[in-house]
Design a protein around this motif. Structure first.
Motif, short mmCIF file in Angstrom:
data_model
loop_
_atom_site.label_atom_id
_atom_site.label_comp_id
_atom_site.label_asym_id
_atom_site.label_seq_id
_atom_site.Cartn_x
_atom_site.Cartn_y
_atom_site.Cartn_z
N ILE A 107 0.84 -1.19 0.00
CA ILE A 107 0.00 0.00 0.00
C ILE A 107 0.88 1.24 0.00
O ILE A 107 1.77 1.38 0.85
CB ILE A 107 -0.94 0.02 1.21
CG1 ILE A 107 -1.88 -1.19 1.16
CG2 ILE A 107 -1.75 1.31 1.27
CD1 ILE A 107 -2.79 -1.31 2.38
N THR A 108 0.64 2.14 -0.96
CA THR A 108 1.34 3.41 -1.02
C THR A 108 0.32 4.53 -0.85
O THR A 108 -0.69 4.56 -1.56
CB THR A 108 2.07 3.60 -2.37
OG1 THR A 108 2.97 2.51 -2.57
CG2 THR A 108 2.83 4.91 -2.40
N THR A 109 0.56 5.41 0.09
CA THR A 109 -0.36 6.52 0.32
C THR A 109 0.33 7.83 -0.01
O THR A 109 1.55 7.96 0.08
CB THR A 109 -0.83 6.57 1.79
OG1 THR A 109 0.28 6.84 2.64
CG2 THR A 109 -1.48 5.26 2.18
N SER A 110 -0.47 8.80 -0.41
CA SER A 110 0.02 10.13 -0.75
C SER A 110 -0.79 11.16 0.02
O SER A 110 -2.02 11.09 0.04
CB SER A 110 -0.08 10.39 -2.25
OG SER A 110 0.44 11.65 -2.58
N THR A 111 -0.08 12.08 0.68
CA THR A 111 -0.73 13.07 1.53
C THR A 111 -0.21 14.46 1.19
O THR A 111 1.00 14.63 0.97
CB THR A 111 -0.47 12.78 3.02
OG1 THR A 111 -0.85 11.43 3.30
CG2 THR A 111 -1.23 13.72 3.92
N THR A 112 -1.10 15.44 1.16
CA THR A 112 -0.69 16.83 0.94
C THR A 112 -0.25 17.43 2.27
O THR A 112 -1.00 17.42 3.25
CB THR A 112 -1.85 17.65 0.36
OG1 THR A 112 -2.24 17.08 -0.89
CG2 THR A 112 -1.43 19.09 0.16
N VAL A 113 0.98 17.95 2.28
CA VAL A 113 1.53 18.58 3.47
C VAL A 113 1.58 20.08 3.24
O VAL A 113 2.09 20.54 2.22
CB VAL A 113 2.94 18.04 3.79
CG1 VAL A 113 3.50 18.71 5.03
CG2 VAL A 113 2.90 16.53 3.96
N ALA A 114 1.05 20.84 4.19
CA ALA A 114 1.01 22.29 4.04
C ALA A 114 2.41 22.86 3.95
O ALA A 114 3.36 22.35 4.55
CB ALA A 114 0.27 22.92 5.22
N ALA A 115 2.55 23.94 3.17
CA ALA A 115 3.85 24.60 3.02
C ALA A 115 4.24 25.29 4.31
O ALA A 115 3.40 25.75 5.07
CB ALA A 115 3.79 25.63 1.89
N PRO A 116 5.55 25.34 4.63
CA PRO A 116 6.00 26.04 5.84
C PRO A 116 5.69 27.53 5.74
O PRO A 116 5.70 28.12 4.67
CB PRO A 116 7.50 25.77 5.86
CG PRO A 116 7.87 25.50 4.43
CD PRO A 116 6.67 24.81 3.84
N THR A 117 5.41 28.14 6.88
CA THR A 117 5.12 29.57 6.94
C THR A 117 5.99 30.25 7.99
O THR A 117 6.41 29.65 8.97
CB THR A 117 3.65 29.82 7.29
OG1 THR A 117 3.36 29.22 8.56
CG2 THR A 117 2.72 29.22 6.23
#
Length: 487
Positions: free
Chosen positions: A56-66
């Motif tokens: 199983i391969t999952t992909s997640t959106t990670v918020a950009a650093p601020t």
């Protein structure tokens, strides 16, 4: 040799594994040993089940650093200066900050030809996209059907043009310590892999109310999470979930959630998209030896009812102080037994509950509610130490509960009891866990509203030859029985 002394359980991301670091101890073996010869080969078993195991391969959106770089007001000339020299801007990046993608790996297995797949919840938790890779190399996108964080189980579904090879669950109650098992999965992202070992222990608990783990020495590493643990017939006896490790790698102590737990969860996720567990509506605690002595019980067994809020149990007549010894025909020896039996019972059905009350056995009929609907209730406000008339007994300084104190602590007018104003830290009461601010509502399983009530119950317990008196206390709104020695 150095030993790790800190105990912790962490479900780690990355390759979707669960790690537990704790003190390790080595003890010598003793007594006679009985062994069965190891299988000549596991190759036939691997051939039999490998097509049902998936990566199983999952992909997640990670918020950009601020706010990593310096902050300037909008339109400031310093913004252009930093851009001209290619230096990080207010977001710590060259140019506008953008969200990034994060990938993680885990394992799973197919349980039906129409594409239902079981894995761990922590493998897919928070994922935007889930891709399944089969042993043949075929890849399919998966949809999330439902999850159960309490057992760390998730159910996925893929659409396939052809029926998929699948495996079935075995009866994990029949698994014995010493039985051979085989783990399969995607350890450390290396692709399909098999490892063999034995069942090292049963009925292990880690951190959850519904934990029922098989312990195995079959090698389990990061990325194995969600993969199957097979018996020698090729049926699934557990889902590989966690390992004990001081260094992050396998040391031969792995844990698999039992198939009997997983099969019930997946059936509910498939039918409802969520779990629907039975709810009895009681707060309980284990019966300790000193509590059993204080109540005159033959053995410290059963689940002690410490509180009965509004709900199924109260409607059926269960009371605080009852010891539940049987539920729906099954023996209850501990709170763990009761929690599991209630969770497995169908919502809305009537079950028989046997209790010990005042030395007598009673059987009550309870219509179970649904736990998920009852979990949002908030506990009462925390108890605070009062400033009222007091008296010293058994290492405690006690004061009656008044209307002013009820208002101060957010209690109802019907609430009665004695507040522990102070406690001798060298006393047995302190050793037993009593603390300043605790509210004593019962003594000797009888309500107490005054010091006279308390003294009468202490005297009655002594006259009956008891060495301890059973107290029902509340702390932070939570009830608990404590057996307090009277010497």
């Amino acid at each position: 040799m150095k030993f790790v002394t800190e105990t912790r359980l962490a479900l780690r991301g990355g390759m979707g594994a669960a790690m537990l670091a704790l003190a390790l101890a080595v003890a010598p073996l003793s007594g006679p040993a009985y062994a069965r010869a190891a299988p000549e080969s596991f190759a036939d078993l691997v051939d039999q089940v490998s097509n049902s195991v998936v990566n199983i391969t999952t992909s997640t959106t990670v918020a950009a650093p601020t706010n990593v770089g310096p902050n300037f007001p909008p339109g400031s000339p310093f913004e252009d200066l930093f851009k001209d020299f290619g230096l990080p801007g207010p977001n710590g990046e060259k140019g506008p900050a953008r969200p990034r993608r994060s990938n993680a790996l885990g394992s799973g297995f197919v349980i039906s030809e129409d594409g239902y797949i079981v894995t761990n919840n922590h493998v897919i938790d928070g994922a935007d996209e889930i891709e399944i890779e089969f042993f043949s190399g075929k890849r399919l996108d998966a949809e999330l059907v439902g999850t159960d964080p309490k057992t760390d189980i998730a159910l996925l579904k893929v659409k396939s043009d052809t029926p998929l090879p699948f495996v079935k669950f075995a009866d994990s109650d029949k698994v014995r310590v010493g039985d051979w098992v085989m783990a399969m999965g995607n350890p450390l992202g290396q692709g399909f892999s098999a490892s063999a070992g034995i069942i090292s222990a049963r009925n292990r608990e880690l951190s959850g109310s519904y934990d029922d783990y098989l312990q195995t020495d079959a090698a389990i590493n990061r990325g194995n999470s969600g993969g199957p643990l097979f018996d020698m017939e090729g049926d699934v006896v557990g889902v590989n979930t966690a390992i004990l490790s001081p260094n992050g790698g396998s040391i031969g102590i792995g844990f698999s959630m039992t198939s009997n737990v997983v099969s019930k969860v997946t059936e509910q996720l498939k039918e409802f998209g969520e779990t629907r567990r039975g709810w009895l509506g009681v707060k309980i605690q284990d019966v300790t030896p000193d509590m059993a002595e204080a109540m005159g019980l033959a053995k410290p067994e059963g689940a002690m009812v410490s509180e009965v809020p509004d709900g199924p149990a109260k409607e059926a007549g269960i009371e605080a102080g009852d010891v539940i010894t049987s539920f729906d025909g099954g023996e209850v020896k501990s709170t763990r037994d009761l929690v599991k039996r209630v969770a497995d019972a169908p919502v809305g059905e009537k079950v028989r509950v046997t209790v010990l009350r005042d030395g007598k056995t009673e059987t009550l009929l309870v219509t179970l509610g649904r736990r998920e609907l009852a979990e949002g209730e908030k506990p009462p406000k925390a108890v605070q130490a009062p400033q009222e008339v007091e008296k010293d007994m058994l290492g405690l300084t006690l004061t009656p509960l008044t209307d002013a104190l009820r208002s101060e602590m957010g209690l109802t007018k019907e609430t009665s009891g004695l507040i522990i104003k102070s406690i001798d830290e060298s006393s047995t009461a302190y050793e037993k866990g009593l603390r300043m601010g605790d509210l004593i509502t019962e003594a000797g399983q009888k309500p107490v509203a005054s010091m006279d009530d308390f003294e009468d119950q202490v005297a009655a317990a002594k006259d009956a030859g008891r060495k301890s008196i059973l107290l029902l206390i509340r702390r932070g709104g939570e009830p608990r029985f404590v057996a307090l020695p009277m010497e």
